[in-house]
Design an enzyme around this catalytic site. Sequence first.
Site, PDB file in Angstrom:
ATOM      1  N   GLU A  64       0.825  -1.214   0.000  1.00  0.00           N
ATOM      2  CA  GLU A  64       0.000   0.000   0.000  1.00  0.00           C
ATOM      3  C   GLU A  64       0.856   1.260   0.000  1.00  0.00           C
ATOM      4  OE1 GLU A  64      -3.126   0.705  -0.408  1.00  0.00           O
ATOM      5  OE2 GLU A  64      -3.972  -1.305  -0.399  1.00  0.00           O
ATOM      6  N   GLU A  68       0.570   3.991  -3.067  1.00  0.00           N
ATOM      7  CA  GLU A  68       0.081   5.359  -2.839  1.00  0.00           C
ATOM      8  C   GLU A  68       1.158   6.431  -2.948  1.00  0.00           C
ATOM      9  OE1 GLU A  68      -2.094   5.639   0.825  1.00  0.00           O
ATOM     10  OE2 GLU A  68      -3.715   4.376   0.078  1.00  0.00           O
ATOM     11  N   PRO A  83      -9.621  -0.330  16.626  1.00  0.00           N
ATOM     12  CA  PRO A  83     -10.949  -0.787  16.226  1.00  0.00           C
ATOM     13  C   PRO A  83     -11.637   0.320  15.427  1.00  0.00           C
ATOM     14  CG  PRO A  83     -11.032   0.034  18.458  1.00  0.00           C
ATOM     15  CD  PRO A  83      -9.585   0.135  18.017  1.00  0.00           C
ATOM     16  N   GLU A 113      -2.227  13.696  -3.619  1.00  0.00           N
ATOM     17  CA  GLU A 113      -0.921  14.287  -3.326  1.00  0.00           C
ATOM     18  C   GLU A 113      -0.260  13.467  -2.236  1.00  0.00           C
ATOM     19  OE1 GLU A 113      -0.785  18.573  -2.519  1.00  0.00           O
ATOM     20  OE2 GLU A 113      -2.821  18.711  -3.326  1.00  0.00           O
TER      21      GLU A 113
END
Length: 141
Positions: A64, A68, A83, A113
């Site tokens: 990830e 990104e 949680p 961005e």
Amino acid sequence: QRPTCTECDYIVFHDPKVAVLAFITHNESVLLVKRAIDPGAGKWACPAGFVEHDEAPTDAVVRELQEETGLIGKIDGLLEVFPKKDEGLADIVIVYAVSIVGGELQPADDAEEVAWFSRENLPELVFFPSITLVGRWSRGE
């Protein structure tokens, strides 16, 4: 009491959506991404995303981060497990401390961005885990 299937003899389990989050600081700055999509479009958060069904959370956080931000990370340790406490899509968020070991900073995937922020110039944040972690960091905790 767990719900049961009305046409069969077993209990129905609802599987939680599990996400991972990379908390990255360097030279008194924290790495954040500006979300391009809802929930939270236009606001900033730590790089994060969902764990795939056949993926270890440690692999997911590295994937990830690269998807990104364009950066390659190395996990330094497990920080916390959150949680669900907001309108985000994840039921459980596993947070890792991550160091950058390569790559080139550039937004991609669902990030509009990506940037480093000091304690003095933090943008508007979204999602309980990012708000909590960046808040602690900005207070020196």
